[in-house]
Write an enzyme that holds these catalytic residues in place. Structure first.
Site, PDB file in Angstrom:
ATOM      1  N   SER A 185       4.176   2.525   8.165  1.00 34.24           N
ATOM      2  CA  SER A 185       3.729   1.507   7.212  1.00 34.24           C
ATOM      3  C   SER A 185       4.905   0.887   6.468  1.00 34.24           C
ATOM      4  O   SER A 185       5.821   1.597   6.041  1.00 34.24           O
ATOM      5  CB  SER A 185       2.770   2.123   6.199  1.00 34.24           C
ATOM      6  OG  SER A 185       1.520   2.393   6.762  1.00 34.24           O
ATOM      7  N   ASP A 210      -0.030  -7.707   1.603  1.00 39.19           N
ATOM      8  CA  ASP A 210       0.364  -6.294   1.561  1.00 39.19           C
ATOM      9  C   ASP A 210       1.887  -6.155   1.532  1.00 39.19           C
ATOM     10  O   ASP A 210       2.469  -5.419   2.322  1.00 39.19           O
ATOM     11  CB  ASP A 210      -0.222  -5.524   2.742  1.00 39.19           C
ATOM     12  CG  ASP A 210      -0.049  -4.007   2.583  1.00 39.19           C
ATOM     13  OD1 ASP A 210      -0.223  -3.513   1.463  1.00 39.19           O
ATOM     14  OD2 ASP A 210       0.268  -3.346   3.583  1.00 39.19           O
ATOM     15  N   HIS A 257       0.825  -1.218   0.000  1.00 37.44           N
ATOM     16  CA  HIS A 257       0.000   0.000   0.000  1.00 37.44           C
ATOM     17  C   HIS A 257       0.857   1.265   0.000  1.00 37.44           C
ATOM     18  O   HIS A 257       0.328   2.369  -0.143  1.00 37.44           O
ATOM     19  CB  HIS A 257      -0.985  -0.007   1.176  1.00 37.44           C
ATOM     20  CG  HIS A 257      -0.406   0.339   2.511  1.00 37.44           C
ATOM     21  ND1 HIS A 257      -0.039  -0.609   3.443  1.00 37.44           N
ATOM     22  CD2 HIS A 257      -0.139   1.530   3.087  1.00 37.44           C
ATOM     23  CE1 HIS A 257       0.416  -0.021   4.534  1.00 37.44           C
ATOM     24  NE2 HIS A 257       0.367   1.290   4.348  1.00 37.44           N
TER      25      HIS A 257
END
Length: 564
Positions: A401, A315, A265
């Site tokens: 992230s 992811d 992402h």
């Protein structure tokens, strides 16, 4: 003048420049009298900071989008249509252009045409010359002829190109984007924060700097794998500048291929424009306190990457840096564990909100679960559970992230997908909310996809040896000078405790250092003529002996097995 150090020196070794920013010299214009006269800045459209803040409030809440730090301003300025050329007395010349973007914290640029001849140099600096990056040189020429730069503090930015007379007219530069930076871990643009402006360390007061105590059972692993973690800068020609975290990762050939693991992402901007900053670590760690962390002036930055594999099922995104890591950079290629076994505890290392490196620990151990956040594809995750009280040390935030999750052995088992963990509001802001976080599972990333473009195994196990785990590789313990290799002999190996060093008459005075397998220095001293190295006081294990010629700083590393 604060000059950003983009090259790192380890134990006195001089770095052979590959494709990093060289950090050499100063702009030629700085030696000119009245260098700033007759210059009119190009004033960019003002950023609507309140609208930007509204957008961020939505995106930051989702936590499955990369953390935005800048707004792109499209431009079209190059050597042939803008700026000012100045001829120097010796026949060389310089080209300069000046941008102003009101209230920007920092400014950077993207060249959509970048080609420098040998001897050409590009510098970026602010108006009071307190912040300088460069030189960018022909070493950064690439097939795509594009280049993004690191950022310069302030709301005025000079871009300067120096061209020697011998290569006059051979350089090509065109600026396609100026990025107006409005926030980073160390500060926020004026009027973005309605109550107060933030400082370094204010990613959240419950965060712990990476060198804070993390438990005696992980301190050794921490000191190794923190050197694999990087701040990931992802600029875009039109969308802005975004950040995530990521990790340099080892492969079974252990050949230091610069693979870099982060979250899928985090994708969306061209990897050829990515930059990674390693070892951004506070020299004065703050451990969940209200005092701001001390900054580190050194910047170890690589520019440009290529996508190798990505998959929404876990992811995951695997990049390869476009250039090798310099042999003398003190970084680590982190190891991994694909068994999918439940760890007793886990540790995360990351850059929340683009802040200096932080660390988190969950003592209860994660569970396996599938999660979708705000309509995202379902992801196979490790869950830091609310029922277990969330993180016991630290937290994660936007910008974290893609950061790695490490098991007790210091091996990667996942990368951050998202979650709800955060610091509490005052008066309890040094505590976190106990909420959950999700990491895509490494074991799923390994072979979930159907092609090498959707899984990790072909890249991280090129010989198909199929180990369940792989240890970390310390970069500096793989450095050998060819001349010293020919003129120094280290024996016997294995040894029962005494190691002899035999040299030819062509080698000068030497120092040596001994390291354990985790890269920790055990002892160092000068190596006198005919002196042997004693290892008998150490336990049986594998050690590395690094021998350095004092006059030249050239080094040789030998792996020694101690078996008493």
């Amino acid at each position: 003048m604060i000059k950003k150090l983009l090259l790192f020196f380890f134990l006195g070794l001089t770095l052979n420049v590959l494709a990093q920013v060289t950090n050499e010299g100063t702009p030629a214009s700085w030696d000119l009298v009245q260098a700033k006269t007759s210059f009119t800045s190009i004033v960019l459209d003002e950023v609507d900071i309140q609208q930007v803040k509204k957008e961020d409030e939505v995106n930051d809440e989702i936590r499955t989008k990369p953390y935005r730090i800048g707004i792109s301003k499209k431009v079209d300025f190059g050597l042939n249509n803008s700026g000012v050329w100045t001829d120097l007395a010796n026949g060389d010349r310089i080209w300069r252009i000046l941008f102003n973007s009101k209230n920007a914290l920092h400014l950077s640029v993207i060249f959509d045409d970048y080609f420098l001849p040998e001897g050409g140099k590009v510098y970026l600096y602010n108006n009071d010359r307190s912040d300088l990056i460069g030189a960018y040189t022909n070493l950064l020429n690439n097939e795509k002829n594009v280049l993004s730069t690191w950022f310069v503090n302030g709301d005025e930015l000079w871009v300067e190109y120096y061209e020697p007379k011998e290569v006059k007219g051979q350089g090509r530069l065109n600026l396609a984007t100026v990025i107006h930076g409005y926030r980073l871990g160390n500060s926020y643009q004026k009027n973005y924060q309605s109550i107060y402006e933030k400082n370094l360390g204010d990613s959240g007061d419950c965060n712990h700097d990476v060198d804070c105590p993390i438990g005696a059972d992980f301190e050794v692993q921490r000191d190794l794998v923190k050197k694999s973690v990087a701040f990931l800068l992802m600029p875009d020609l039109g969308g802005g500048a975004f950040i995530c975290s990521g990790t340099l990762i080892n492969n079974t050939d252990q050949d230091k291929t610069p693979y870099f693991l982060t979250a899928d992402h985090c994708s969306g901007t061209p990897p050829s424009l990515y930059s990674m900053r390693f070892n951004w670590i506070s020299p004065n760690p703050i451990c969940a306190g209200l005092t701001n962390s001390s900054d580190s002036e050194d910047e170890f930055i690589m520019t440009g990457a290529t996508l190798k594999a990505n998959n929404t099922a876990s992811d995951v995104m695997l990049l390869e840096l476009n250039n090798p890591i310099p042999n003398t950079w003190d970084v680590t290629f982190a190891g991994w564990d694909k068994t999918d076994a439940f760890p007793s505890y886990v540790v995360g290392i990351h850059h929340p909100q683009g802040d200096i490196m932080k660390i988190s620990r969950d003592d209860t151990g994660p569970i396996k679960a599938n999660h979708s956040i705000n309509g995202s594809p379902s992801v196979a995750t490790w869950e830091i559970t609310t029922s277990g009280g969330g993180w016991e040390i630290g937290v994660t935030e936007g910008g974290s992230s893609g950061s790695a999750l490490f098991n007790p052995n210091g091996l990667i088992i996942g990368q951050l997908f998202g979650g709800g963990a955060s610091c509490l509001d005052p008066p309890n802001q040094t505590s976190n909310n106990g909420a959950l976080d999700f990491y895509g599972r490494f074991a799923v990333s390994w072979d979930n996809g159907t092609t090498q473009a959707t899984r990790l195994k072909e890249w991280l196990d090129p010989g198909n040896s199929n180990p369940n785990t792989l240890n970390s590789l310390e970069n500096v313990l793989a450095v050998n000078d060819e001349f010293l290799e020919q003129h120094i002999t280290v024996f016997p190996n294995p040894t029962t405790g005494t190691v002899q060093v035999k040299t030819s008459g062509l080698v000068g005075a030497l120092n040596y250092s001994i390291y354990n397998v985790l890269g920790q220095a055990i002892q160092s001293k000068t190596l006198n003529n005919q002196e042997s190295i004693q290892l008998g006081n150490l336990p049986n294990d594998i050690y590395f002996i690094k021998i350095t010629e004092i006059d030249t700083n050239k080094s040789l590393v030998k792996k020694i097995v101690l078996s008493k």
